[in-house]
Scaffold this active site. Structure first.
Site, PDB file in Angstrom:
ATOM      1  N   HIS A 143     -96.504  -0.401 -33.752  1.00  0.00           N
ATOM      2  CA  HIS A 143     -96.223   0.387 -34.354  1.00  0.00           C
ATOM      3  C   HIS A 143     -94.447   0.488 -34.359  1.00  0.00           C
ATOM      4  O   HIS A 143     -94.091   0.703 -35.480  1.00  0.00           O
ATOM      5  CB  HIS A 143     -96.536   1.276 -34.548  1.00  0.00           C
ATOM      6  CG  HIS A 143     -98.397   1.354 -35.377  1.00  0.00           C
ATOM      7  ND1 HIS A 143     -98.928   0.305 -34.748  1.00  0.00           N
ATOM      8  CD2 HIS A 143     -98.478   1.309 -36.913  1.00  0.00           C
ATOM      9  CE1 HIS A 143    -100.251   0.394 -35.748  1.00  0.00           C
ATOM     10  NE2 HIS A 143     -99.860   0.527 -36.939  1.00  0.00           N
ATOM     11  N   ARG A 158     -75.948   7.314 -43.125  1.00  0.00           N
ATOM     12  CA  ARG A 158     -75.312   7.824 -44.686  1.00  0.00           C
ATOM     13  C   ARG A 158     -76.755   8.737 -45.296  1.00  0.00           C
ATOM     14  O   ARG A 158     -76.230   9.310 -46.380  1.00  0.00           O
ATOM     15  CB  ARG A 158     -74.168   7.122 -44.981  1.00  0.00           C
ATOM     16  CG  ARG A 158     -72.790   7.410 -44.604  1.00  0.00           C
ATOM     17  CD  ARG A 158     -72.048   6.362 -45.775  1.00  0.00           C
ATOM     18  NE  ARG A 158     -71.991   5.167 -45.568  1.00  0.00           N
ATOM     19  CZ  ARG A 158     -71.834   3.995 -44.367  1.00  0.00           C
ATOM     20  NH1 ARG A 158     -71.010   4.459 -43.488  1.00  0.00           N
ATOM     21  NH2 ARG A 158     -71.495   3.235 -45.103  1.00  0.00           N
ATOM     22  N   LEU A 191     -98.633  -3.958 -41.422  1.00  0.00           N
ATOM     23  CA  LEU A 191     -99.591  -3.236 -40.194  1.00  0.00           C
ATOM     24  C   LEU A 191    -100.708  -2.722 -40.960  1.00  0.00           C
ATOM     25  O   LEU A 191    -100.540  -1.533 -41.949  1.00  0.00           O
ATOM     26  CB  LEU A 191     -98.940  -2.639 -39.793  1.00  0.00           C
ATOM     27  CG  LEU A 191     -98.371  -3.269 -38.221  1.00  0.00           C
ATOM     28  CD1 LEU A 191     -97.455  -2.221 -37.563  1.00  0.00           C
ATOM     29  CD2 LEU A 191     -98.645  -4.110 -37.363  1.00  0.00           C
ATOM     30  N   ASP A 236    -104.451   6.250 -34.555  1.00  0.00           N
ATOM     31  CA  ASP A 236    -104.863   5.480 -36.007  1.00  0.00           C
ATOM     32  C   ASP A 236    -105.955   4.264 -35.921  1.00  0.00           C
ATOM     33  O   ASP A 236    -105.812   3.540 -36.999  1.00  0.00           O
ATOM     34  CB  ASP A 236    -103.301   4.766 -36.783  1.00  0.00           C
ATOM     35  CG  ASP A 236    -102.773   4.942 -38.058  1.00  0.00           C
ATOM     36  OD1 ASP A 236    -104.098   5.426 -38.268  1.00  0.00           O
ATOM     37  OD2 ASP A 236    -102.002   5.129 -38.525  1.00  0.00           O
ATOM     38  N   ASP A 259     -98.432   2.433 -29.253  1.00  0.00           N
ATOM     39  CA  ASP A 259     -98.855   1.385 -29.242  1.00  0.00           C
ATOM     40  C   ASP A 259     -97.999  -0.028 -28.884  1.00  0.00           C
ATOM     41  O   ASP A 259     -98.630  -0.862 -28.305  1.00  0.00           O
ATOM     42  CB  ASP A 259    -100.177   0.832 -29.973  1.00  0.00           C
ATOM     43  CG  ASP A 259     -99.548   0.062 -31.348  1.00  0.00           C
ATOM     44  OD1 ASP A 259     -98.053   0.589 -31.433  1.00  0.00           O
ATOM     45  OD2 ASP A 259    -100.571   0.249 -32.348  1.00  0.00           O
ATOM     46  N   GLY A 260     -96.795   0.631 -28.957  1.00  0.00           N
ATOM     47  CA  GLY A 260     -95.505  -0.274 -28.890  1.00  0.00           C
ATOM     48  C   GLY A 260     -95.932  -1.691 -29.672  1.00  0.00           C
ATOM     49  O   GLY A 260     -94.533  -2.381 -29.800  1.00  0.00           O
ATOM     50  N   HIS A 289     -96.650   8.904 -44.537  1.00  0.00           N
ATOM     51  CA  HIS A 289     -96.350   7.744 -46.532  1.00  0.00           C
ATOM     52  C   HIS A 289     -95.641   8.557 -47.010  1.00  0.00           C
ATOM     53  O   HIS A 289     -95.256   8.967 -47.882  1.00  0.00           O
ATOM     54  CB  HIS A 289     -98.127   7.764 -47.143  1.00  0.00           C
ATOM     55  CG  HIS A 289     -98.363   7.293 -45.851  1.00  0.00           C
ATOM     56  ND1 HIS A 289     -98.887   5.659 -45.749  1.00  0.00           N
ATOM     57  CD2 HIS A 289     -99.784   7.159 -44.535  1.00  0.00           C
ATOM     58  CE1 HIS A 289     -99.400   5.345 -44.889  1.00  0.00           C
ATOM     59  NE2 HIS A 289    -100.277   6.066 -44.318  1.00  0.00           N
ATOM     60  N   ASN A 344     -93.495   5.188 -39.174  1.00  0.00           N
ATOM     61  CA  ASN A 344     -93.848   3.905 -40.146  1.00  0.00           C
ATOM     62  C   ASN A 344     -94.496   5.046 -41.174  1.00  0.00           C
ATOM     63  O   ASN A 344     -94.946   5.766 -41.434  1.00  0.00           O
ATOM     64  CB  ASN A 344     -95.568   3.905 -39.139  1.00  0.00           C
ATOM     65  CG  ASN A 344     -94.871   3.051 -37.910  1.00  0.00           C
ATOM     66  OD1 ASN A 344     -95.503   3.828 -36.451  1.00  0.00           O
ATOM     67  ND2 ASN A 344     -94.275   2.543 -37.912  1.00  0.00           N
ATOM     68  N   GLY A 382    -103.258   0.276 -39.480  1.00  0.00           N
ATOM     69  CA  GLY A 382    -104.186   1.424 -38.199  1.00  0.00           C
ATOM     70  C   GLY A 382    -103.616   0.384 -36.914  1.00  0.00           C
ATOM     71  O   GLY A 382    -103.068  -0.711 -37.250  1.00  0.00           O
TER      72      GLY A 382
HETATM   73 ZN   LIG Z   1    -104.080   6.756 -40.893  1.00  0.00          ZN
END
Ligand SMILES: [Zn+2]
Length: 393
Positions: A260, A236, A315, A283, A257-258, A204, A228, A317
């Protein structure tokens, strides 16, 4: 004594044909092969035919499932989550908190610490459900710019006193902490958490390269849901992602999961971090294992449509389960099931310092997942006990 037999076993570093796993109570006594010697006398044999035996999965980042969030005060919440986890092969997990008001986080940490202590004491009798083995504190020490769906009003600047309050409330059961290293005060909190034995994970985060390298110098060793909620990789402006992908001191996890990450990015990540340093997480939120609808994540609401979990247009989770994440690695990157299993067992277990988990060997916990040749979960043993919900599937 019970002897489990099957067609193959992943320790996961080795593959054993015609394996025999001897269990006594909640522990593995021996792992051997019928190709080397016959079944010992007087044991009760349970044969799983063409199945594969693997260590129970370890999920170090999960918020909920089966309609419940791990921060809920409802005493039915954790057992419901843990039963769902067991069905999907997870035997140990880190309940993961999200950013919330200080009081909400503190009371959740206290409840989770109690759940961890009770599960520890219950030993075999907890065995029908996945066992909480530590807490992952995700937020509030995260970046405003890269907060994802974490509520902005509750983000906190990292300070030693705030960390100390969380540490006390959790009675030392925080095993992992996600933090944005570029925020003022983060470096000191990282060093203190490392001193307490916490796995410090970078995430994060809007960090540039030098922030990330500084955090690794201070003891950070992992990265949370790589790509994510992170400053993106620029050719650069390499930022945190370049450091995560190239620094051998950092292991890192992904949500495979395809949704994220594009499958091609999953493949890129796995090529960069390799079988030693890649980790799978789910997650997963309360919506996992449930129909589309509205669910809670910490103290806010998420909406699931067609398997995509969103809040305020971002998104929020996933509804991923660990068995599917493992199968996705074989599909997205063409990896062998044995290598994919390693990313959900030995690797996460090492990252958070669990002993006797994530591997099948004498002395380890009898946490075992029984897989079909294509990686579907047939049943799970937790501390030598087969949860009824999963039995006979
Ligand atoms: Zn989380």
């Amino acid at each position: 004594m019970i002897a489990l037999t099957a067609s193959r076993l992943y320790t996961p570093l080795e593959a054993i044909e015609q394996p025999v796993v001897l269990l006594d109570g909640g522990q593995i006594v021996e792992v051997s092969s019928l190709t080397e010697r016959p079944l010992p006398e007087g044991v009760q044999r349970v044969d799983f035919g063409d199945s594969i035996l693997a260590p129970g999965y370890v999920d170090i980042h999960i918020h909920g499932g089966a309609g419940h969030d791990v921060m809920e005060s409802d005493p039915a919440a954790l057992p419901a989550v843990e039963q769902l986890l067991a069905k999907h092969g997870v035997t140990s997990y880190l309940p993961t908190t999200v950013t919330a008001s200080g009081d909400h986080i503190l009371s959740a940490l206290d409840r989770l610490a109690t759940a961890i202590e009770n599960a520890e004491q219950a030993q075999g009798s907890h065995g029908r459900r996945a066992q909480p083995v530590g807490i992952h504190l995700e937020g509030p020490f995260i970046s405003f710019e890269r907060r994802g769906v974490h509520p902005p009003q509750d983000l906190l600047p990292p300070t030693l006193s705030a960390f100390e309050r969380f540490w006390q409330a959790a009675r030392g059961h925080i095993r992992m902490m996600t933090i944005a290293p570029e925020i003022e005060g983060a470096r000191a909190v990282i060093a203190e958490a490392v001193r307490c034995g916490v796995c410090v994970s970078l995430g994060h985060s809007d960090a540039k390269l030098h922030h990330t390298r500084g955090a690794v110098e201070a003891g950070a060793r992992h990265a949370t849901h790589t790509f994510n909620a992170m400053r993106p990789l620029g050719h650069r402006e390499p930022g945190i992602v370049a450091a995560v992908l190239t620094d051998p001191r950092l292991s890192a996890d992904i949500i495979a999961d395809g949704i994220h990450l594009d499958p091609a990015i999953v493949e890129l990540f796995l090529k960069m971090k390799g079988p030693e340093a890649s980790v799978l997480i789910t997650d997963a939120t309360a919506a996992t294992g449930m129909p589309d609808g509205k669910y809670r994540l910490g103290w806010f609401e998420v909406e699931v449509k067609n398997g995509v979990c969103m809040a305020e247009g971002a998104l929020a989770g996933s509804v991923l389960t660990m068995d599917r994440a493992v199968r996705n690695v074989t599909k997205f990157a063409g990896w062998e099931l044995q290598q994919a299993v390693r990313l959900a067992t030995l690797n996460p277990s090492k990252v958070v310092g669990l002993s006797g988990r994530g591997k099948l060997e004498a002395g380890a916990a009898a946490d075992i997942v029984v897989l079909s040749p294509s990686g579907e979960v047939r049943t799970t043993f937790i501390r030598g006990v087969r949860p009824e919900a999963a039995a006979g599937r």
